[in-house]
Design an enzyme around this catalytic site. Sequence first.
Site, PDB file in Angstrom:
ATOM      1  N   ASN A  12       0.833  -1.199   0.000  1.00 30.47           N
ATOM      2  CA  ASN A  12       0.000   0.000   0.000  1.00 30.47           C
ATOM      3  C   ASN A  12       0.881   1.270   0.000  1.00 30.47           C
ATOM      4  OD1 ASN A  12      -1.628   2.165   0.849  1.00 30.47           O
ATOM      5  ND2 ASN A  12      -3.041   0.796   1.908  1.00 30.47           N
ATOM      6  N   HIS A  14       0.058   4.332  -0.119  1.00 27.98           N
ATOM      7  CA  HIS A  14      -0.452   5.416   0.757  1.00 27.98           C
ATOM      8  C   HIS A  14       0.156   5.294   2.146  1.00 27.98           C
ATOM      9  CE1 HIS A  14      -3.601   6.529  -2.105  1.00 27.98           C
ATOM     10  NE2 HIS A  14      -3.769   5.239  -2.289  1.00 27.98           N
ATOM     11  N   LYS A  15       0.257   4.046   2.620  1.00 27.62           N
ATOM     12  CA  LYS A  15       0.833   3.837   3.954  1.00 27.62           C
ATOM     13  C   LYS A  15       2.263   4.353   3.973  1.00 27.62           C
ATOM     14  CE  LYS A  15      -1.606  -0.310   5.643  1.00 27.62           C
ATOM     15  NZ  LYS A  15      -1.422  -1.700   6.088  1.00 27.62           N
ATOM     16  N   ASP A  75      -0.967  -3.901  10.496  1.00 22.78           N
ATOM     17  CA  ASP A  75      -2.320  -4.391  10.303  1.00 22.78           C
ATOM     18  C   ASP A  75      -3.268  -3.369  10.910  1.00 22.78           C
ATOM     19  OD1 ASP A  75      -3.574  -6.589   9.053  1.00 22.78           O
ATOM     20  OD2 ASP A  75      -4.399  -7.133  10.998  1.00 22.78           O
ATOM     21  N   PHE A 151      -7.248   7.208   1.479  1.00 21.64           N
ATOM     22  CA  PHE A 151      -7.550   5.909   0.882  1.00 21.64           C
ATOM     23  C   PHE A 151      -8.479   5.142   1.813  1.00 21.64           C
ATOM     24  CE2 PHE A 151      -4.992   3.013   3.544  1.00 21.64           C
ATOM     25  CZ  PHE A 151      -4.205   3.915   4.212  1.00 21.64           C
ATOM     26  N   ASP A 154     -11.112   6.345   4.637  1.00 21.03           N
ATOM     27  CA  ASP A 154     -10.962   7.780   4.933  1.00 21.03           C
ATOM     28  C   ASP A 154     -12.213   8.628   4.648  1.00 21.03           C
ATOM     29  OD1 ASP A 154      -8.471   7.559   6.021  1.00 21.03           O
ATOM     30  OD2 ASP A 154      -7.388   8.203   4.238  1.00 21.03           O
ATOM     31  N   LYS A 174      -3.918  14.670   8.676  1.00 18.11           N
ATOM     32  CA  LYS A 174      -4.220  13.275   9.033  1.00 18.11           C
ATOM     33  C   LYS A 174      -3.016  12.649   9.739  1.00 18.11           C
ATOM     34  CE  LYS A 174      -5.189   8.671   7.257  1.00 18.11           C
ATOM     35  NZ  LYS A 174      -5.174   7.739   6.116  1.00 18.11           N
TER      36      LYS A 174
HETATM   37  P1  ITT Z   1      -1.082  -4.012   3.530  1.00 15.85           P
HETATM   38  O1  ITT Z   1      -0.482  -4.341   2.200  1.00 15.85           O
HETATM   39  O2  ITT Z   1      -0.131  -3.248   4.402  1.00 15.85           O
HETATM   40  O3  ITT Z   1      -1.708  -5.189   4.234  1.00 15.85           O
HETATM   41  P2  ITT Z   1      -3.828  -3.048   3.291  1.00 15.85           P
HETATM   42  O4  ITT Z   1      -4.342  -1.897   2.488  1.00 15.85           O
HETATM   43  O5  ITT Z   1      -4.306  -4.428   2.969  1.00 15.85           O
HETATM   44  O6  ITT Z   1      -2.231  -2.953   3.221  1.00 15.85           O
HETATM   45  P3  ITT Z   1      -4.691  -3.392   6.109  1.00 15.85           P
HETATM   46  O7  ITT Z   1      -5.097  -4.796   5.860  1.00 15.85           O
HETATM   47  O8  ITT Z   1      -3.762  -3.122   7.211  1.00 15.85           O
HETATM   48  O9  ITT Z   1      -4.075  -2.692   4.789  1.00 15.85           O
HETATM   49  O10 ITT Z   1      -5.932  -2.458   6.341  1.00 15.85           O
HETATM   50  C1  ITT Z   1      -7.257  -2.931   6.540  1.00 15.85           C
HETATM   51  C2  ITT Z   1      -8.232  -2.033   5.811  1.00 15.85           C
HETATM   52  O11 ITT Z   1      -8.239  -0.761   6.448  1.00 15.85           O
HETATM   53  C3  ITT Z   1      -7.904  -1.805   4.328  1.00 15.85           C
HETATM   54  O12 ITT Z   1      -9.106  -1.843   3.603  1.00 15.85           O
HETATM   55  C4  ITT Z   1      -7.321  -0.400   4.307  1.00 15.85           C
HETATM   56  O13 ITT Z   1      -7.627   0.260   3.096  1.00 15.85           O
HETATM   57  C5  ITT Z   1      -8.015   0.254   5.491  1.00 15.85           C
HETATM   58  N1  ITT Z   1      -7.164   1.287   6.098  1.00 15.85           N
HETATM   59  C6  ITT Z   1      -5.982   1.103   6.731  1.00 15.85           C
HETATM   60  N2  ITT Z   1      -5.483   2.274   7.132  1.00 15.85           N
HETATM   61  C7  ITT Z   1      -6.344   3.222   6.732  1.00 15.85           C
HETATM   62  C8  ITT Z   1      -6.371   4.622   6.825  1.00 15.85           C
HETATM   63  O14 ITT Z   1      -5.379   5.309   7.364  1.00 15.85           O
HETATM   64  N3  ITT Z   1      -7.426   5.260   6.319  1.00 15.85           N
HETATM   65  C9  ITT Z   1      -8.438   4.591   5.746  1.00 15.85           C
HETATM   66  N4  ITT Z   1      -8.487   3.276   5.584  1.00 15.85           N
HETATM   67  C10 ITT Z   1      -7.443   2.583   6.077  1.00 15.85           C
END
Ligand code: ITT
Length: 197
Positions: A12, A14-15, A75, A151, A154, A174
Amino acid sequence: MTRYRILLITGNVHKKREVEIILSDYESMFEVEMEPNIRKVEVQADDIYDIARQAMLDISRIVKPRKDTYLVLEDDGLYIEALGGFPGPYSEYVYRTLGLEGILKIMSGIENRSAVFRAALGVLTPSGKVEVVQGSCRGRIADSKRGKGGFGYDPIFVPLGYDITFAEMGIEEKCKISHRARAFRTLADLIVSGVLK
Ligand code: ITT
């Protein structure tokens, strides 16, 4: 000055961008990179703490720790109070299947819109220890999707003390208050103070 490497196991982008902004408060002490070659396997558990810990324990069996390098996986989960914490550990699956509209439909007519966004970081330290560091951000589920930034969830998450969603505020704002900001600042403080070696 020691420069630490944070290697993020994530797909991801964005992270990664947000972690860079969050750690920019530490005056170039941290370099943030994505590690695309390690696969994160998620066990099914009720708590993201357990999921992050088990995923990093599995990785620690095959990856050698490196000097000044912290391998980190994250996670996240959105815990909605009126739904008993759902979707919580299933947030990614629910986002892909029900989507934001589905969550808003389930929440229609529900007055208690309190929710908590949680982040659990599974960390492999340079000395080979596995630790979990957490952060959370309280807020509420908006009545409708609002905003174009960010993303995932949000557009429907309004942090406590605000009237706008994460998607309506700038990424800088944020990154001051989010679950991710709190978790990574805790991690950075533990690293810089020498507690997490
Ligand atoms: P990884 O590759 O790091 O696993 P991911 O997008 O699958 O990335 P997670 O399983 O940790 O991330 O996140 C669970 C859900 O929460 C996923 O649908 C993300 O889009 C959402 N999420 C995580 N952080 C967020 C944020 O800061 N704002 C909005 N949604 C978020």
